[in-house]
Scaffold this motif. Structure first.
Motif, PDB file in Angstrom:
ATOM      1  N   LEU A  56       0.824  -1.208   0.000  1.00  8.34           N
ATOM      2  CA  LEU A  56       0.000   0.000   0.000  1.00  8.34           C
ATOM      3  C   LEU A  56       0.861   1.263   0.000  1.00  8.34           C
ATOM      4  O   LEU A  56       0.495   2.267  -0.611  1.00  8.34           O
ATOM      5  CB  LEU A  56      -0.958   0.001   1.195  1.00  8.34           C
TER       6      LEU A  56
ATOM      7  N   SER B  30      -2.842   6.370   4.332  1.00 11.14           N
ATOM      8  CA  SER B  30      -4.191   6.205   4.873  1.00 11.14           C
ATOM      9  C   SER B  30      -5.253   6.376   3.792  1.00 11.14           C
ATOM     10  O   SER B  30      -6.297   5.720   3.836  1.00 11.14           O
ATOM     11  CB  SER B  30      -4.442   7.164   6.035  1.00 11.14           C
TER      12      SER B  30
ATOM     13  N   TYR C 265      -5.332   3.053   2.013  1.00 11.67           N
ATOM     14  CA  TYR C 265      -5.983   2.072   2.873  1.00 11.67           C
ATOM     15  C   TYR C 265      -7.506   2.236   2.791  1.00 11.67           C
ATOM     16  O   TYR C 265      -8.236   1.267   2.645  1.00 11.67           O
ATOM     17  CB  TYR C 265      -5.498   2.215   4.316  1.00 11.67           C
TER      18      TYR C 265
ATOM     19  N   TRP D 265      -2.121  -6.231   3.074  1.00 13.56           N
ATOM     20  CA  TRP D 265      -2.766  -5.860   1.820  1.00 13.56           C
ATOM     21  C   TRP D 265      -1.753  -5.766   0.693  1.00 13.56           C
ATOM     22  O   TRP D 265      -0.648  -5.255   0.886  1.00 13.56           O
ATOM     23  CB  TRP D 265      -3.464  -4.511   1.959  1.00 13.56           C
TER      24      TRP D 265
END
Length: 75
Positions: free
Chosen positions: A8, A20, A23, A42
């Motif tokens: 990510l 963020s 995410y 992830w």
């Protein structure tokens, strides 16, 4: 050779947004991703990221088309 799957943080760097934000995009389903490993980390497949970017170009083009820029009235 570029990796097939991106962290990510790599996606955030590619899109020039915060970790963020990426995410949230993944958790909301906006950006397809997979969870792997015992800790559920992830990963985003590079081809999915490129498809996402292309979709955003098309979405933006439609928005621009539907919201033309108008000139300011003369003062």
């Amino acid at each position: 050779m570029e990796p097939r799957f991106l962290l990510l943080t790599d996606v955030a760097a590619e899109l020039n947004v915060s970790d963020s934000q990426v995410y949230h995009m993944v958790r909301s389903g906006e950006l397809p991703a997979i969870k792997i490993g015992g800790r559920g980390q992830w990963r985003v497949e590079r081809t999915r990221l490129e498809e996402y970017i292309q979709h955003k170009y098309e979405e933006t083009a439609a928005w621009v088309r539907d919201n033309p820029l108008t000139e300011r009235e003369a003062e």
